[in-house]
Design a protein around this motif. Sequence first.
Motif, PDB file in Angstrom:
ATOM      1  N   THR A   1     -10.643  10.533   9.418  1.00 46.49           N
ATOM      2  CA  THR A   1     -10.051  10.240  10.724  1.00 46.49           C
ATOM      3  C   THR A   1      -8.611   9.765  10.531  1.00 46.49           C
ATOM      4  O   THR A   1      -8.335   8.915   9.683  1.00 46.49           O
ATOM      5  N   ALA A   2      -7.703  10.348  11.293  1.00 51.24           N
ATOM      6  CA  ALA A   2      -6.272  10.078  11.113  1.00 51.24           C
ATOM      7  C   ALA A   2      -5.967   8.594  11.292  1.00 51.24           C
ATOM      8  O   ALA A   2      -6.632   7.907  12.078  1.00 51.24           O
ATOM      9  N   PRO A   3      -4.948   8.091  10.589  1.00 52.11           N
ATOM     10  CA  PRO A   3      -4.688   6.648  10.584  1.00 52.11           C
ATOM     11  C   PRO A   3      -4.089   6.107  11.880  1.00 52.11           C
ATOM     12  O   PRO A   3      -4.023   4.892  12.060  1.00 52.11           O
ATOM     13  N   ASN A   4      -3.655   6.986  12.791  1.00 48.60           N
ATOM     14  CA  ASN A   4      -3.243   6.484  14.106  1.00 48.60           C
ATOM     15  C   ASN A   4      -4.452   6.339  15.029  1.00 48.60           C
ATOM     16  O   ASN A   4      -4.406   5.635  16.032  1.00 48.60           O
TER      17      ASN A   4
ATOM     18  N   ILE B   1     -15.552  -1.792  -8.169  1.00 49.80           N
ATOM     19  CA  ILE B   1     -15.458  -0.351  -8.438  1.00 49.80           C
ATOM     20  C   ILE B   1     -14.126   0.149  -7.881  1.00 49.80           C
ATOM     21  O   ILE B   1     -13.946   0.210  -6.659  1.00 49.80           O
ATOM     22  N   ASP B   2     -13.201   0.513  -8.766  1.00 53.88           N
ATOM     23  CA  ASP B   2     -11.902   1.038  -8.319  1.00 53.88           C
ATOM     24  C   ASP B   2     -12.040   2.556  -8.134  1.00 53.88           C
ATOM     25  O   ASP B   2     -12.247   3.301  -9.093  1.00 53.88           O
ATOM     26  N   ILE B   3     -11.928   2.991  -6.875  1.00 54.76           N
ATOM     27  CA  ILE B   3     -12.175   4.388  -6.499  1.00 54.76           C
ATOM     28  C   ILE B   3     -10.899   5.098  -6.016  1.00 54.76           C
ATOM     29  O   ILE B   3     -10.969   6.050  -5.239  1.00 54.76           O
ATOM     30  N   ALA B   4      -9.727   4.623  -6.480  1.00 51.47           N
ATOM     31  CA  ALA B   4      -8.460   5.211  -6.017  1.00 51.47           C
ATOM     32  C   ALA B   4      -8.470   6.739  -6.168  1.00 51.47           C
ATOM     33  O   ALA B   4      -8.052   7.463  -5.266  1.00 51.47           O
ATOM     34  N   GLY B   5      -8.950   7.229  -7.306  1.00 50.98           N
ATOM     35  CA  GLY B   5      -9.002   8.679  -7.521  1.00 50.98           C
ATOM     36  C   GLY B   5     -10.200   9.338  -6.855  1.00 50.98           C
ATOM     37  O   GLY B   5     -10.049  10.240  -6.019  1.00 50.98           O
ATOM     38  N   PRO B   6     -11.418   8.930  -7.197  1.00 48.95           N
ATOM     39  CA  PRO B   6     -12.618   9.681  -6.786  1.00 48.95           C
ATOM     40  C   PRO B   6     -12.958   9.660  -5.307  1.00 48.95           C
ATOM     41  O   PRO B   6     -13.756  10.484  -4.866  1.00 48.95           O
TER      42      PRO B   6
ATOM     43  N   THR C   1      -6.319   0.563   6.703  1.00 50.61           N
ATOM     44  CA  THR C   1      -6.390   1.814   7.469  1.00 50.61           C
ATOM     45  C   THR C   1      -5.172   2.693   7.221  1.00 50.61           C
ATOM     46  O   THR C   1      -5.237   3.906   7.410  1.00 50.61           O
ATOM     47  N   PHE C   2      -4.059   2.080   6.807  1.00 49.67           N
ATOM     48  CA  PHE C   2      -2.940   2.841   6.242  1.00 49.67           C
ATOM     49  C   PHE C   2      -2.098   1.904   5.393  1.00 49.67           C
ATOM     50  O   PHE C   2      -1.824   0.772   5.799  1.00 49.67           O
ATOM     51  N   ASP C   3      -1.711   2.399   4.223  1.00 48.78           N
ATOM     52  CA  ASP C   3      -0.932   1.588   3.284  1.00 48.78           C
ATOM     53  C   ASP C   3       0.448   2.202   3.076  1.00 48.78           C
ATOM     54  O   ASP C   3       0.612   3.144   2.305  1.00 48.78           O
ATOM     55  N   THR C   4       1.446   1.656   3.809  1.00 42.09           N
ATOM     56  CA  THR C   4       2.829   2.114   3.575  1.00 42.09           C
ATOM     57  C   THR C   4       3.440   1.414   2.358  1.00 42.09           C
ATOM     58  O   THR C   4       4.505   1.786   1.898  1.00 42.09           O
ATOM     59  N   GLY C   5       2.768   0.375   1.880  1.00 43.78           N
ATOM     60  CA  GLY C   5       3.348  -0.495   0.858  1.00 43.78           C
ATOM     61  C   GLY C   5       3.951  -1.742   1.491  1.00 43.78           C
ATOM     62  O   GLY C   5       4.176  -2.733   0.815  1.00 43.78           O
ATOM     63  N   GLY C   6       4.245  -1.677   2.783  1.00 36.90           N
ATOM     64  CA  GLY C   6       4.870  -2.821   3.460  1.00 36.90           C
ATOM     65  C   GLY C   6       6.344  -2.910   3.071  1.00 36.90           C
ATOM     66  O   GLY C   6       6.990  -1.899   2.844  1.00 36.90           O
ATOM     67  N   ILE C   7       6.896  -4.126   3.003  1.00 36.49           N
ATOM     68  CA  ILE C   7       8.306  -4.308   2.642  1.00 36.49           C
ATOM     69  C   ILE C   7       8.578  -3.721   1.247  1.00 36.49           C
ATOM     70  O   ILE C   7       9.633  -3.147   1.001  1.00 36.49           O
ATOM     71  N   SER C   8       7.612  -3.791   0.346  1.00 32.36           N
ATOM     72  CA  SER C   8       7.708  -3.096  -0.955  1.00 32.36           C
ATOM     73  C   SER C   8       7.291  -1.638  -0.718  1.00 32.36           C
ATOM     74  O   SER C   8       6.300  -1.150  -1.270  1.00 32.36           O
TER      75      SER C   8
ATOM     76  N   MET D   1      -2.393   7.842   1.917  1.00 32.84           N
ATOM     77  CA  MET D   1      -2.812   6.445   2.121  1.00 32.84           C
ATOM     78  C   MET D   1      -3.617   6.241   3.402  1.00 32.84           C
ATOM     79  O   MET D   1      -4.024   5.135   3.733  1.00 32.84           O
ATOM     80  N   THR D   2      -3.885   7.335   4.118  1.00 28.25           N
ATOM     81  CA  THR D   2      -4.900   7.311   5.177  1.00 28.25           C
ATOM     82  C   THR D   2      -6.280   7.024   4.580  1.00 28.25           C
ATOM     83  O   THR D   2      -7.201   6.629   5.291  1.00 28.25           O
ATOM     84  N   SER D   3      -6.400   7.256   3.273  1.00 30.43           N
ATOM     85  CA  SER D   3      -7.700   7.085   2.598  1.00 30.43           C
ATOM     86  C   SER D   3      -7.871   5.686   2.014  1.00 30.43           C
ATOM     87  O   SER D   3      -8.838   5.434   1.287  1.00 30.43           O
ATOM     88  N   ASP D   4      -6.974   4.755   2.351  1.00 33.07           N
ATOM     89  CA  ASP D   4      -7.018   3.446   1.697  1.00 33.07           C
ATOM     90  C   ASP D   4      -8.118   2.534   2.244  1.00 33.07           C
ATOM     91  O   ASP D   4      -8.179   1.354   1.910  1.00 33.07           O
ATOM     92  N   MET D   5      -8.962   3.121   3.108  1.00 32.75           N
ATOM     93  CA  MET D   5     -10.132   2.378   3.598  1.00 32.75           C
ATOM     94  C   MET D   5     -11.421   3.036   3.088  1.00 32.75           C
ATOM     95  O   MET D   5     -12.493   2.824   3.664  1.00 32.75           O
ATOM     96  N   GLY D   6     -11.301   3.802   2.017  1.00 37.51           N
ATOM     97  CA  GLY D   6     -12.481   4.494   1.482  1.00 37.51           C
ATOM     98  C   GLY D   6     -13.566   3.543   1.000  1.00 37.51           C
ATOM     99  O   GLY D   6     -14.763   3.831   1.137  1.00 37.51           O
TER     100      GLY D   6
END
Length: 502
Positions: A192-195, A463-468, A269-276, A286-291
């Motif tokens: 589902t799209a991050p907007n 469990i770090d799932i950044a890739g899978p 729900t979306f990770d722009t990185g913020g100020i960094s 980064m729409t997938s950052d809530m996996g």
Amino acid sequence: MPTEPTIPDTAALTGPPTTTEADALVVGLHPAESEGGSAAPLLAPGAAEVDAAFGGELAELLRVVGATGKIEQVVSLPTRGALAAPRLVAVGLGKATDGAEGAELVRRAAGAASRALAGTSSAISTLSAVDPEAAVLGALLGGYRFDVHRSSSEDAAAPVASWTFTGTDDDGVRRATLVAEAVATARNLVNTAPNVLVPETFAARAVALGEQAGLVTEVLDDDRLRENGYGGITGVGQGSTNKPRLVRLTWNGGTAPAKRVALVGKGITFDTGGISLKPNAGMADMTSDMGGAAAVVAAVVLAAKLELPVAVTATVPMAENMPSSTAYKPGDVLTMYGGRTVEVLNTDAEGRLILADAIVRAGEDAPDYLVETSTLTGAQQVALGLRTAGVMGSDELRDRVAGHGVATGEDAWAMPLPEYLRSDLDSRVADIANVSGQRFAGMLLAGTFLKEFVPDGLPWAHIDIAGPSYNTGGARGYTTKGGTGTPVRTLVAFLEDVAANG
Ligand code: BES
Ligand code: MN
Ligand code: ZN
């Protein structure tokens, strides 16, 4: 407008596969044992009756059209009246293998056949004679398609709507169907799209899923989070007009649950990185950052549907990481839930901040185990690639969870949290910093940060799932593009293990 994908109808086949009406029938093939390559492939168990309907010449006919038995190779034949189904689909299973590896080959083959059958409405699978659960899961997950954001899905070929399986009973089919449904739920949330999926709407969907399954639900909004001192979640979330949430879903485990399990999942729900701020390339992923959040929501709902005799609470922090004049910034010191302080040196290391709050909260329920999962570091992808999750935590639970990752075919590997890394997170001003000054061991440093917030003595796994959890490549086997649903199957296998063995 297309709606959320529905799970196909599934049932055990009652009549003979040869005379039962369907649009297609699936058989499995193994490669010939001889080396040369010109020999006919070997029919997998389950294909005998079908072969008889072809006068015992099915393998030879398939050889003529190029079938080799190579894993995921799909070859079709018209049946010309030999079967009630007009089309036969033969799929390669690779070399016959047993155990977890063999089951994964069946899932992959079933998934590849299912994708090849798009546009067909009903199919019979005989792969279930090799491994029933794997055949059902592979067929349903390979047929997954997400059209919610298209104005129309009419031009694309629809997945098989009705599957029947030989060599199994309705109970076996039912369990695998429920697992597939949970994986599809996690995929839907990720896709589902991050907007559309912002913390507020994500929380509402999690609650709706929970209520349908009879769970106890609780949502803390931004005001409640502030009142109660959830400085990690409110700090990360303060740069966005889409305010953060903390959702809690509880399955009570029925009448006599032996153990309590806390699940925690990262819901950015979306990770722009913020100020960094992150660079442009790949930011849309980064729409997938809530996996992780999607997986724990799906897992606790499934625990209820399976009526597992184990109490499970999912604690799910949700926030959007945005740069703005109200955003948190490098140098800020956040006071986390429970009182510990964190110096923020990089606003892109936001996941660990919302997770710290959630882990402390989850720990208050006095669980027997805590399992947390998150798309936490790019370093996971560097260390283990895009398909193998990294598992950290207390030694025993870490190995147990990683074992379930391997056994389910989601794949996972145990990684250490060496004591000496902790001093890399020493802060000039606060109890701990959210990043270190050096670029090595990024996955392990994130795990080391989380460890700081786990109650002493509580067995835990991260469990770090950044890739899978998100497939940025093409469809393969039962893995479609976008959200994969990983690690829902690992979590459920773990919960079943706890229900059975404590
Ligand atoms: N969500 C990212 C991690 C990520 C990267 C997930 C790629 C999936 C694919 C996380 O919030 C992040 O930005 N991590 C930083 C940590 C760093 C600032 C210490 C990273 O990995 O670069
Ligand atoms: Mn980040
Ligand atoms: Zn992130």
